[in-house]
Scaffold this active site. Structure first.
Site, mmCIF file in Angstrom:
data_model
loop_
_atom_site.group_PDB
_atom_site.id
_atom_site.type_symbol
_atom_site.label_atom_id
_atom_site.label_comp_id
_atom_site.label_asym_id
_atom_site.label_seq_id
_atom_site.Cartn_x
_atom_site.Cartn_y
_atom_site.Cartn_z
ATOM 1 N N CYS A 28 0.830 -1.214 0.033
ATOM 2 C CA CYS A 28 0.055 0.084 0.030
ATOM 3 C C CYS A 28 0.842 1.190 0.094
ATOM 4 O O CYS A 28 1.765 1.241 0.800
ATOM 5 C CB CYS A 28 -1.117 -0.118 1.146
ATOM 6 S SG CYS A 28 -2.115 -1.272 1.151
ATOM 7 N N ARG A 30 3.593 -0.150 -4.945
ATOM 8 C CA ARG A 30 3.359 -0.739 -3.595
ATOM 9 C C ARG A 30 1.835 -1.536 -3.670
ATOM 10 O O ARG A 30 1.644 -1.995 -2.642
ATOM 11 C CB ARG A 30 3.377 0.140 -2.647
ATOM 12 C CG ARG A 30 4.716 0.743 -2.312
ATOM 13 C CD ARG A 30 4.836 1.729 -1.469
ATOM 14 N NE ARG A 30 4.817 1.158 0.073
ATOM 15 C CZ ARG A 30 5.759 0.912 0.919
ATOM 16 N NH1 ARG A 30 6.952 1.293 0.697
ATOM 17 N NH2 ARG A 30 5.707 0.307 1.867
ATOM 18 N N TRP A 82 -3.182 -2.456 -1.801
ATOM 19 C CA TRP A 82 -3.023 -3.718 -2.257
ATOM 20 C C TRP A 82 -3.725 -4.372 -1.049
ATOM 21 O O TRP A 82 -3.374 -4.475 0.143
ATOM 22 C CB TRP A 82 -1.482 -4.138 -1.843
ATOM 23 C CG TRP A 82 -1.067 -5.495 -2.232
ATOM 24 C CD1 TRP A 82 -0.873 -6.105 -3.575
ATOM 25 C CD2 TRP A 82 -0.982 -6.672 -1.353
ATOM 26 N NE1 TRP A 82 -0.442 -7.339 -3.512
ATOM 27 C CE2 TRP A 82 -0.485 -7.758 -2.152
ATOM 28 C CE3 TRP A 82 -1.248 -6.988 -0.080
ATOM 29 C CZ2 TRP A 82 -0.446 -9.218 -1.778
ATOM 30 C CZ3 TRP A 82 -1.026 -8.050 0.747
ATOM 31 C CH2 TRP A 82 -0.719 -9.151 -0.284
ATOM 32 N N ASN A 110 -1.511 1.786 6.085
ATOM 33 C CA ASN A 110 -0.639 0.633 5.375
ATOM 34 C C ASN A 110 -0.086 -0.414 6.432
ATOM 35 O O ASN A 110 0.464 0.144 7.576
ATOM 36 C CB ASN A 110 0.705 1.181 4.614
ATOM 37 C CG ASN A 110 1.712 -0.055 4.377
ATOM 38 O OD1 ASN A 110 1.308 -1.187 4.191
ATOM 39 N ND2 ASN A 110 3.146 0.329 4.253
ATOM 40 N N GLY A 111 -0.480 -1.700 6.386
ATOM 41 C CA GLY A 111 -0.085 -2.624 7.429
ATOM 42 C C GLY A 111 -1.447 -3.548 7.619
ATOM 43 O O GLY A 111 -2.573 -3.454 6.872
ATOM 44 N N GLU A 115 15.476 -18.423 -9.599
ATOM 45 C CA GLU A 115 15.372 -17.127 -10.003
ATOM 46 C C GLU A 115 14.698 -16.790 -11.252
ATOM 47 O O GLU A 115 13.655 -15.906 -11.480
ATOM 48 C CB GLU A 115 16.672 -16.216 -9.671
ATOM 49 C CG GLU A 115 16.545 -14.639 -10.139
ATOM 50 C CD GLU A 115 15.561 -14.015 -9.372
ATOM 51 O OE1 GLU A 115 14.969 -14.347 -8.258
ATOM 52 O OE2 GLU A 115 15.286 -12.807 -9.726
ATOM 53 N N LYS A 142 10.970 -15.088 -11.911
ATOM 54 C CA LYS A 142 10.612 -14.019 -13.019
ATOM 55 C C LYS A 142 9.602 -14.341 -14.056
ATOM 56 O O LYS A 142 8.671 -13.526 -14.229
ATOM 57 C CB LYS A 142 12.026 -13.741 -13.734
ATOM 58 C CG LYS A 142 13.225 -13.038 -13.136
ATOM 59 C CD LYS A 142 12.927 -11.746 -12.460
ATOM 60 C CE LYS A 142 12.169 -11.412 -11.268
ATOM 61 N NZ LYS A 142 13.008 -11.706 -10.109
ATOM 62 N N GLU A 152 5.964 -14.585 -12.255
ATOM 63 C CA GLU A 152 5.361 -13.396 -11.835
ATOM 64 C C GLU A 152 4.996 -12.283 -12.899
ATOM 65 O O GLU A 152 3.928 -11.690 -12.847
ATOM 66 C CB GLU A 152 6.201 -12.658 -10.530
ATOM 67 C CG GLU A 152 7.501 -12.135 -11.183
ATOM 68 C CD GLU A 152 8.243 -11.409 -9.856
ATOM 69 O OE1 GLU A 152 9.574 -11.385 -9.836
ATOM 70 O OE2 GLU A 152 7.653 -11.120 -9.043
ATOM 71 N N HIS A 178 12.568 -38.381 -10.041
ATOM 72 C CA HIS A 178 11.718 -38.669 -8.906
ATOM 73 C C HIS A 178 10.563 -38.285 -8.668
ATOM 74 O O HIS A 178 9.911 -38.154 -7.658
ATOM 75 C CB HIS A 178 12.622 -38.352 -7.551
ATOM 76 C CG HIS A 178 14.244 -38.956 -7.873
ATOM 77 N ND1 HIS A 178 14.369 -40.295 -7.461
ATOM 78 C CD2 HIS A 178 15.480 -38.300 -8.070
ATOM 79 C CE1 HIS A 178 15.637 -40.467 -7.506
ATOM 80 N NE2 HIS A 178 16.272 -39.110 -7.723
ATOM 81 N N LYS A 222 5.358 -4.192 -4.849
ATOM 82 C CA LYS A 222 7.227 -4.031 -4.730
ATOM 83 C C LYS A 222 7.479 -4.304 -3.379
ATOM 84 O O LYS A 222 8.447 -5.001 -2.969
ATOM 85 C CB LYS A 222 7.431 -3.019 -5.284
ATOM 86 C CG LYS A 222 8.866 -2.857 -5.448
ATOM 87 C CD LYS A 222 9.379 -3.346 -6.395
ATOM 88 C CE LYS A 222 11.001 -3.260 -6.534
ATOM 89 N NZ LYS A 222 11.594 -4.403 -7.276
HETATM 90 O O1 M6R Z 1 12.497 -5.879 -0.890
HETATM 91 P P1 M6R Z 1 12.802 -7.290 -0.801
HETATM 92 O O2 M6R Z 1 14.256 -7.668 -1.507
HETATM 93 O O3 M6R Z 1 13.029 -7.775 0.730
HETATM 94 O O4 M6R Z 1 11.638 -8.157 -1.395
HETATM 95 C C1 M6R Z 1 11.781 -9.511 -1.267
HETATM 96 C C2 M6R Z 1 10.616 -10.073 -2.215
HETATM 97 O O5 M6R Z 1 9.296 -9.608 -2.047
HETATM 98 C C3 M6R Z 1 11.021 -9.753 -3.838
HETATM 99 O O6 M6R Z 1 12.303 -10.049 -4.085
HETATM 100 C C4 M6R Z 1 9.848 -10.418 -4.871
HETATM 101 O O7 M6R Z 1 9.976 -11.733 -4.581
HETATM 102 C C5 M6R Z 1 10.165 -9.759 -6.124
HETATM 103 N N1 M6R Z 1 8.874 -9.444 -6.666
HETATM 104 C C6 M6R Z 1 10.788 -10.666 -7.136
HETATM 105 O O8 M6R Z 1 10.837 -10.397 -8.465
#
Ligand code: M6R
Length: 606
Positions: free
Chosen positions: A2, A27, A76, A100-101, A479, A483, A486, A502, A601
């Site tokens: 948020c 956010r 969010w 926010n929270g 990783e 990507k 998401e 397996h 984010k």
């Molecule tokens: O701000 P941070 O690096 O702590 O965030 C961690 C994850 O939320 C962040 O890496 C998330 O997985 C990304 N969207 C991946 O692309």
């Protein structure tokens, strides 16, 4: 999560709030709202809608209301569906609020104070507004403090009281608020990206204090009644780097920036060809005294931790745990004063990671954080911070933050190897020479982006996809697969190539493409066997492979050739190629690459 913003000053609040919310959209972006004091009537006027800031901007365009004070929110969703009634700001009696929270005890508060009748939304936030209104009789400071004492959970709350036009109050617990005084007035936000356009001086609002902002002054009063002097910080990001620089999406721009962000991260940390953390104030003792290393992180940052694990084992021959921060403190971790806890986070605000740091510190561990945002909550909790120099990362999918986190980790391992006698000076210099070839290797991959785009077109229609590799390649693929998931919404699974047989090999079929990564020479022959196993079951395979290993494979596979570096550095070119793959799949499908559905984010809820 948020985005929240508040402005009081001399300028038109609508434009400032909407522009700032646009910068905070990473956010959360399912609904948006602003509340402003009407300069003529002093009434509070709320505008909100489901959708993006641009939708609200359109709705507000016809309004004639003039205002120089207001608050805003981009949501969010946590409590309550994505509906206009659940969008912030929420209003109850004299109180208007954005949050926010998560207020965990909101149900209990509804019961205890019989608030149900007054509520129109399903949110925890409106309960706080109702409670504030219940206690408010003109003394906002007292009321806020009283209500804060009744809340359980995390919150950044920004409030306006109808009988105090031009005044904004704020309070926070864990969830961040940054504040700035600028020429045109006073500004606060959940994130620095919204402040940089006005000023480079800011402060992080402390907990246990109430902030009162008026057009020409602000006061910060602690719960003990004393005035708190905030510690001013300077934002060192170039704010022009906030634009897209002609790229259609931030993600593409941020992928392209990686040779530079890598260089920016390492340049002051290499002295005479050797790793050096003098500029960071990290003592040699901090790196030599620990007996165990434990990494805590989430998502992409956790993947960076896995790469550190591989290096620590192979170079330092040390035990290292890499924990998902959200699981860490519930898994009875073995942490004590001999542990070096390494917290990795782009934002420095991820609440799971923050809580893990606090927990480990209570157990006596020293904490070294690898962060991108100065002054963030995790920075304030840590004993040492190594900042990455990725600059603002706006796309929700993390790219340059990951490669700069890796850069710091590779330096850390070199430094520890030298200090602990695992490497001689000569060996360390050799490692550092190869390490400094990374930006050139990344640039070569970026030059190959058209080729990667062609490969992306071949997986556009896939519903499911596997990524397979061994050793460090497997970690790189975790990783790469995150990507793709998401931003493209393709169900992608990274699997250790040898583990496929397996179980998951049952899912391999003609319409399930397989992306294989081969950069580790010692594992190559075994992995090629695993690749043959999936080919034999009808899968089409795209092979991302280190150039010097690719001889004789050209006939059999669709290949993406990765520039040669020593095996342990191959994650850099490989991951950039996978980032590009994910990016092109998403953009070719016509998705909003920078704002994938359901994501945000900065993740400030547990
Ligand atoms: O701000 P941070 O690096 O702590 O965030 C961690 C994850 O939320 C962040 O890496 C998330 O997985 C990304 N969207 C991946 O692309």
């Amino acid at each position: 999560m948020c985005g929240i913003v508040g402005y009081t000053g001399v300028k038109d609040a609508r434009e400032i709030l909407l522009d700032s919310l646009e910068l905070l959209e990473h956010r959360g972006y399912d609904s948006v709202g602003i509340a402003r004091f009407d300069s003529e009537t002093s009434q509070v006027c709320v505008d909100k809608c489901v959708g993006r800031v641009r939708d609200l901007r359109r709705e507000c365009e016809q309004e004639t209301l003039s205002s120089t004070c207001g608050i805003g929110h981009t949501r969010w969703a946590t409590h309550g569906a994505v509906l206009e009634k659940n969008a912030h700001p929420h209003r109850c009696g004299k109180v208007t609020i954005v949050h926010n929270g998560i207020v965990e005890n909101y149900r209990q508060l509804i019961e205890n104070y019989e608030l149900q009748e007054q509520l129109v939304s399903e949110t925890d936030t409106e309960v706080v507004a109702a409670l504030l209104d219940h206690y408010y009789h003109g003394d906002a400071q007292r009321t806020i403090q009283k209500v804060a004492g009744k809340l359980k959970g995390t919150y950044a709350l920004v409030m306006m009281f109808e009988d105090q036009p031009g005044v904004i109050y704020a309070i926070r617990n864990v969830s961040p608020i940054v504040v700035a005084e600028c020429e045109e007035g006073m500004m606060l936000a959940s994130d620095l990206t919204a402040l940089g356009q006005f000023t480079k001086q800011y402060f992080v609002m402390p907990e246990h204090a109430v902030l009162k902002m008026e057009a020409d002054r602000m006061t910060l009063v602690g719960f003990d009644g004393n005035v708190v002097e905030p510690e001013l910080l300077t934002l060192d990001w170039e704010m022009q780097s906030l634009g897209k620089n002609g790229y259609p999406f931030y993600m593409e721009k941020e992928i392209m920036e990686q040779p530079d962000t890598f260089m920016a991260t390492v340049k002051n940390r290499i002295v005479n060809g050797l790793p050096d953390f003098t500029v960071d104030g990290v003592s040699d003792e901090a790196l030599t005294s620990c007996k165990r290393i434990c990494v805590v992180a989430c998502g992409t940052a956790w993947h960076a931790g896995l790469m550190l694990q591989a290096l620590v084992k192979s170079v330092l021959h040390m035990h290292i745990d890499v924990e998902l921060a959200s699981e860490f403190m519930y898994s009875d971790p073995v942490i004590n004063e001999n542990t070096l806890l390494i917290a990795v986070s782009q934002s420095g605000e991820t609440v799971d990671t923050l809580e893990a740091v606090k927990y480990a510190k209570q157990k006596g561990a020293k904490c070294l954080a690898v962060l991108n945002v100065r002054g963030s909550s995790i920075a304030r909790e840590s004993d040492y911070v190594l900042y990455t120099e990725a600059g603002p990362e706006i796309a929700v999918a993390s790219t340059k933050a990951y490669t700069t986190q890796l850069a710091v980790m590779y330096l850390l391992v070199a430094k520890m190897a030298l200090l602990r006698g695992e490497y001689t000076v000569e060996e360390t210099r050799h490692y550092m020479e190869e390490f400094q070839r990374v930006p050139e290797a990344i640039s070569k991959v970026l030059e190959q982006r058209k080729e990667i785009h062609v490969v992306a077109k071949n997986v556009l229609e896939a519903k499911d996809l596997f990524m397979i590799g061994r050793g460090m390649d497997y970690s790189t693929l975790l990783e790469g697969s995150l990507k793709l998931k998401e931003v493209s919404y393709i169900h992608s699974e990274a699997y250790a190539a040898g583990e496929l047989k397996h179980g998951p090999i049952a899912l391999i079929a003609q319409d399930v493409p397989v992306v294989a990564l081969v950069t580790q020479e010692k594992l190559m022959s075994k992995e090629l066997s695993n690749i043959k196993e999936v080919k034999a079951r009808g899968a089409s395979v795209v092979l991302f492979i280190k150039q010097s290993l690719a001889e004789q494979l050209k006939e059999d596979y669709e290949l993406v050739l990765l520039p040669d570096l020593e095996d342990k550095f191959m994650v850099f070119p490989a991951v950039v190629a996978l980032q590009l793959l994910a990016y092109y799949v998403s953009s070719d499908k016509g998705f909003d690459v920078d704002k994938p559905r359901n994501l945000a984010k900065v993740v400030t809820v547990e």
